[in-house]
Design a protein around this motif. Structure first.
Motif, PDB file in Angstrom:
ATOM      1  N   LEU A 114       0.826  -1.204   0.000  1.00 20.77           N
ATOM      2  CA  LEU A 114       0.000   0.000   0.000  1.00 20.77           C
ATOM      3  C   LEU A 114       0.864   1.259   0.000  1.00 20.77           C
ATOM      4  O   LEU A 114       1.793   1.391   0.795  1.00 20.77           O
ATOM      5  CB  LEU A 114      -0.905   0.011   1.232  1.00 20.77           C
ATOM      6  N   ARG A 115       0.529   2.190  -0.907  1.00 17.29           N
ATOM      7  CA  ARG A 115       1.132   3.513  -0.894  1.00 17.29           C
ATOM      8  C   ARG A 115       0.008   4.547  -0.888  1.00 17.29           C
ATOM      9  O   ARG A 115      -0.814   4.592  -1.804  1.00 17.29           O
ATOM     10  CB  ARG A 115       2.037   3.724  -2.112  1.00 17.29           C
ATOM     11  N   ASN A 155       6.701  15.284  -2.759  1.00 11.75           N
ATOM     12  CA  ASN A 155       7.939  14.617  -2.294  1.00 11.75           C
ATOM     13  C   ASN A 155       9.044  14.654  -3.351  1.00 11.75           C
ATOM     14  O   ASN A 155       9.993  13.861  -3.286  1.00 11.75           O
ATOM     15  CB  ASN A 155       7.678  13.161  -1.885  1.00 11.75           C
ATOM     16  N   ALA A 156       8.953  15.566  -4.316  1.00 12.72           N
ATOM     17  CA  ALA A 156       9.895  15.566  -5.433  1.00 12.72           C
ATOM     18  C   ALA A 156      11.330  15.845  -5.011  1.00 12.72           C
ATOM     19  O   ALA A 156      12.277  15.370  -5.648  1.00 12.72           O
ATOM     20  CB  ALA A 156       9.448  16.592  -6.481  1.00 12.72           C
ATOM     21  N   LYS A 157      11.527  16.608  -3.949  1.00 11.11           N
ATOM     22  CA  LYS A 157      12.872  16.984  -3.531  1.00 11.11           C
ATOM     23  C   LYS A 157      13.467  16.035  -2.484  1.00 11.11           C
ATOM     24  O   LYS A 157      14.584  16.257  -2.009  1.00 11.11           O
ATOM     25  CB  LYS A 157      12.854  18.415  -2.985  1.00 11.11           C
ATOM     26  N   ILE A 158      12.726  15.008  -2.147  1.00  8.80           N
ATOM     27  CA  ILE A 158      13.195  14.050  -1.140  1.00  8.80           C
ATOM     28  C   ILE A 158      13.944  12.912  -1.825  1.00  8.80           C
ATOM     29  O   ILE A 158      13.490  12.366  -2.836  1.00  8.80           O
ATOM     30  CB  ILE A 158      12.003  13.504  -0.336  1.00  8.80           C
ATOM     31  N   MET A 159      15.106  12.545  -1.282  1.00  2.32           N
ATOM     32  CA  MET A 159      15.915  11.476  -1.875  1.00  2.32           C
ATOM     33  C   MET A 159      15.387  10.088  -1.545  1.00  2.32           C
ATOM     34  O   MET A 159      15.607   9.140  -2.287  1.00  2.32           O
ATOM     35  CB  MET A 159      17.370  11.602  -1.405  1.00  2.32           C
ATOM     36  N   ASP A 160      14.690   9.936  -0.421  1.00  2.00           N
ATOM     37  CA  ASP A 160      14.111   8.639  -0.066  1.00  2.00           C
ATOM     38  C   ASP A 160      13.082   8.223  -1.104  1.00  2.00           C
ATOM     39  O   ASP A 160      12.379   9.070  -1.678  1.00  2.00           O
ATOM     40  CB  ASP A 160      13.441   8.706   1.304  1.00  2.00           C
ATOM     41  N   ASP A 161      12.991   6.922  -1.360  1.00  2.00           N
ATOM     42  CA  ASP A 161      12.014   6.423  -2.322  1.00  2.00           C
ATOM     43  C   ASP A 161      11.117   5.394  -1.654  1.00  2.00           C
ATOM     44  O   ASP A 161      10.960   5.391  -0.426  1.00  2.00           O
ATOM     45  CB  ASP A 161      12.700   5.896  -3.576  1.00  2.00           C
ATOM     46  N   ASN A 162      10.550   4.488  -2.452  1.00  2.00           N
ATOM     47  CA  ASN A 162       9.587   3.536  -1.905  1.00  2.00           C
ATOM     48  C   ASN A 162      10.185   2.536  -0.919  1.00  2.00           C
ATOM     49  O   ASN A 162       9.449   1.953  -0.119  1.00  2.00           O
ATOM     50  CB  ASN A 162       8.880   2.791  -3.051  1.00  2.00           C
ATOM     51  N   GLN A 164      11.833   3.413   1.503  1.00  2.00           N
ATOM     52  CA  GLN A 164      11.549   4.122   2.756  1.00  2.00           C
ATOM     53  C   GLN A 164      10.087   4.579   2.811  1.00  2.00           C
ATOM     54  O   GLN A 164       9.729   5.479   3.564  1.00  2.00           O
ATOM     55  CB  GLN A 164      12.467   5.343   2.898  1.00  2.00           C
ATOM     56  N   GLN A 165       9.255   3.947   1.960  1.00  2.00           N
ATOM     57  CA  GLN A 165       7.818   4.224   1.892  1.00  2.00           C
ATOM     58  C   GLN A 165       7.522   5.666   1.480  1.00  2.00           C
ATOM     59  O   GLN A 165       6.583   6.298   1.951  1.00  2.00           O
ATOM     60  CB  GLN A 165       7.121   3.885   3.214  1.00  2.00           C
ATOM     61  N   ARG A 166       8.330   6.180   0.554  1.00  2.00           N
ATOM     62  CA  ARG A 166       8.111   7.516   0.004  1.00  2.00           C
ATOM     63  C   ARG A 166       7.740   7.396  -1.466  1.00  2.00           C
ATOM     64  O   ARG A 166       8.594   7.100  -2.314  1.00  2.00           O
ATOM     65  CB  ARG A 166       9.376   8.366   0.138  1.00  2.00           C
ATOM     66  N   PHE A 167       6.479   7.617  -1.779  1.00  2.00           N
ATOM     67  CA  PHE A 167       6.038   7.624  -3.174  1.00  2.00           C
ATOM     68  C   PHE A 167       6.187   9.041  -3.702  1.00  2.00           C
ATOM     69  O   PHE A 167       5.667  10.000  -3.120  1.00  2.00           O
ATOM     70  CB  PHE A 167       4.585   7.168  -3.275  1.00  2.00           C
ATOM     71  N   ARG A 168       6.914   9.191  -4.810  1.00  4.81           N
ATOM     72  CA  ARG A 168       7.261  10.524  -5.297  1.00  4.81           C
ATOM     73  C   ARG A 168       6.671  10.792  -6.679  1.00  4.81           C
ATOM     74  O   ARG A 168       6.697   9.920  -7.547  1.00  4.81           O
ATOM     75  CB  ARG A 168       8.788  10.679  -5.364  1.00  4.81           C
ATOM     76  N   VAL A 169       6.178  12.016  -6.861  1.00  5.60           N
ATOM     77  CA  VAL A 169       5.710  12.471  -8.171  1.00  5.60           C
ATOM     78  C   VAL A 169       6.290  13.870  -8.417  1.00  5.60           C
ATOM     79  O   VAL A 169       6.803  14.517  -7.501  1.00  5.60           O
ATOM     80  CB  VAL A 169       4.165  12.519  -8.253  1.00  5.60           C
ATOM     81  N   LYS A 170       6.204  14.331  -9.648  1.00  2.00           N
ATOM     82  CA  LYS A 170       6.762  15.629 -10.007  1.00  2.00           C
ATOM     83  C   LYS A 170       5.921  16.769  -9.420  1.00  2.00           C
ATOM     84  O   LYS A 170       4.706  16.632  -9.244  1.00  2.00           O
ATOM     85  CB  LYS A 170       6.845  15.754 -11.530  1.00  2.00           C
ATOM     86  N   SER A 171       6.593  17.867  -9.160  1.00  3.70           N
ATOM     87  CA  SER A 171       5.902  19.019  -8.545  1.00  3.70           C
ATOM     88  C   SER A 171       4.914  19.676  -9.503  1.00  3.70           C
ATOM     89  O   SER A 171       3.807  20.062  -9.105  1.00  3.70           O
ATOM     90  CB  SER A 171       6.933  20.054  -8.078  1.00  3.70           C
ATOM     91  N   LEU A 205       5.411  10.498 -12.663  1.00  8.05           N
ATOM     92  CA  LEU A 205       6.117   9.635 -11.718  1.00  8.05           C
ATOM     93  C   LEU A 205       7.609   9.941 -11.646  1.00  8.05           C
ATOM     94  O   LEU A 205       8.277  10.126 -12.666  1.00  8.05           O
ATOM     95  CB  LEU A 205       5.925   8.169 -12.121  1.00  8.05           C
ATOM     96  N   ILE A 206       8.139   9.988 -10.424  1.00  3.30           N
ATOM     97  CA  ILE A 206       9.581   9.990 -10.190  1.00  3.30           C
ATOM     98  C   ILE A 206       9.968   8.567  -9.801  1.00  3.30           C
ATOM     99  O   ILE A 206       9.497   8.043  -8.795  1.00  3.30           O
ATOM    100  CB  ILE A 206       9.971  10.977  -9.079  1.00  3.30           C
ATOM    101  N   ARG A 207      10.818   7.934 -10.627  1.00  4.72           N
ATOM    102  CA  ARG A 207      11.173   6.537 -10.397  1.00  4.72           C
ATOM    103  C   ARG A 207      12.053   6.375  -9.164  1.00  4.72           C
ATOM    104  O   ARG A 207      12.764   7.291  -8.756  1.00  4.72           O
ATOM    105  CB  ARG A 207      11.911   5.966 -11.613  1.00  4.72           C
ATOM    106  N   ASP A 208      11.997   5.180  -8.601  1.00  5.95           N
ATOM    107  CA  ASP A 208      12.874   4.846  -7.480  1.00  5.95           C
ATOM    108  C   ASP A 208      14.323   4.784  -7.935  1.00  5.95           C
ATOM    109  O   ASP A 208      14.623   4.660  -9.138  1.00  5.95           O
ATOM    110  CB  ASP A 208      12.458   3.504  -6.874  1.00  5.95           C
ATOM    111  N   ASN A 209      15.231   4.854  -6.975  1.00  7.31           N
ATOM    112  CA  ASN A 209      16.659   4.817  -7.291  1.00  7.31           C
ATOM    113  C   ASN A 209      17.068   3.506  -7.943  1.00  7.31           C
ATOM    114  O   ASN A 209      17.966   3.472  -8.784  1.00  7.31           O
ATOM    115  CB  ASN A 209      17.469   5.047  -6.015  1.00  7.31           C
TER     116      ASN A 209
END
Length: 234
Positions: A114-115, A155-162, A164-171, A205-209
């Motif tokens: 779940l995200r 969360n676009a400026k955060i380096m953590d990704d999924n 660390q349970q961080r779902f990121r999209v573009k600003s 979408l901002i992809r995971d590392n």
């Protein structure tokens, strides 16, 4: 619950207009605010509800990610510039809040599956309003145009990704918007209920590392889809 509230709100407003049917819906109504739309510029505000979704395209065939939608709310202001008798240019900046849950298949751990995507948008739509002939105190119209949207919760400026349970999209994203509504002229103001569809243009979408991430690795594109129901007052 919010959908029920929205329906009741809309019914109550229409009931109020129906009680003054001589002004609005009668065969020979009193013409309200006859010169209002002759103004070159006028302003207003709106309140409303939204339902946001994601359109997800995949690189390979796999079980789809399930998007659970909720009902959010909208509030904003309206600036209207008359270009021609039946054509107006509108700027409708507003604040939109919504929440979507992404449920990923093939995860044994429910925390990984779940995200939650909580979004607070500032939307900047520039729209053309195409109105029909006014009949008594009723005037239907179409709306269409483009919008730019700033997601304050991206969360676009955060380096953590999924991981660390961080779902990121573009600003910032861009969208097409298309809808219809109706102007109801009362004695003191114009009430305009409308419904509008929103189609995201670019991949958000901002992809995971990790390029092989189970959360983002198979996603070709992720774009916004939404429906707005607004109640405007001028």
């Amino acid at each position: 619950m919010r959908k029920i509230f929205a329906l009741l709100f809309f019914v109550c407003i229409l009931n109020g207009y129906a009680q003054r049917s001589k002004n609005i819906f009668s065969r020979d109504p009193i013409i309200n605010l006859e010169n209002f739309q002759k103004k070159r510029v006028y302003y207003g505000f709106y309140l409303g509800f939204n339902s946001y979704d994601f359109k997800i395209d995949y690189k390979t065939e796999s079980p789809d990610i399930l998007v659970t939608k909720t009902t959010g709310f909208n509030v904003g202001i309206i600036g209207d510039l008359k270009l021609q008798e039946y054509i107006n240019l509108r700027f409708e900046p507003g604040l939109y809040y919504t929440k979507r849950d992404l449920n990923y298949p093939n995860f044994a751990n429910s925390g990984d599956a779940l995200r939650e995507v909580n979004s607070t948008y500032i939307n900047f739509p520039l729209l053309l309003k195409l109105s029909s002939l006014r009949t008594g105190n009723i005037r239907p119209y179409l709306l269409g145009g483009l919008s730019a949207t700033l997601n304050l919760s991206s969360n676009a400026k955060i380096m953590d990704d999924n991981l660390q349970q961080r779902f990121r999209v573009k600003s910032w994203t861009t969208n097409y918007e298309l809808g219809f509504g109706i102007d109801l002229f009362s004695e003191y103001f114009i009430f305009s209920p409308s419904i509008r569809g929103v189609l995201g243009i670019n991949d958000e979408l901002i992809r995971d590392n990790d390029p092989n991430s189970p959360w983002t690795g198979n996603i070709e594109s992720l774009k916004t889809r939404a429906i707005f129901i607004n109640f405007s007052f001028h």
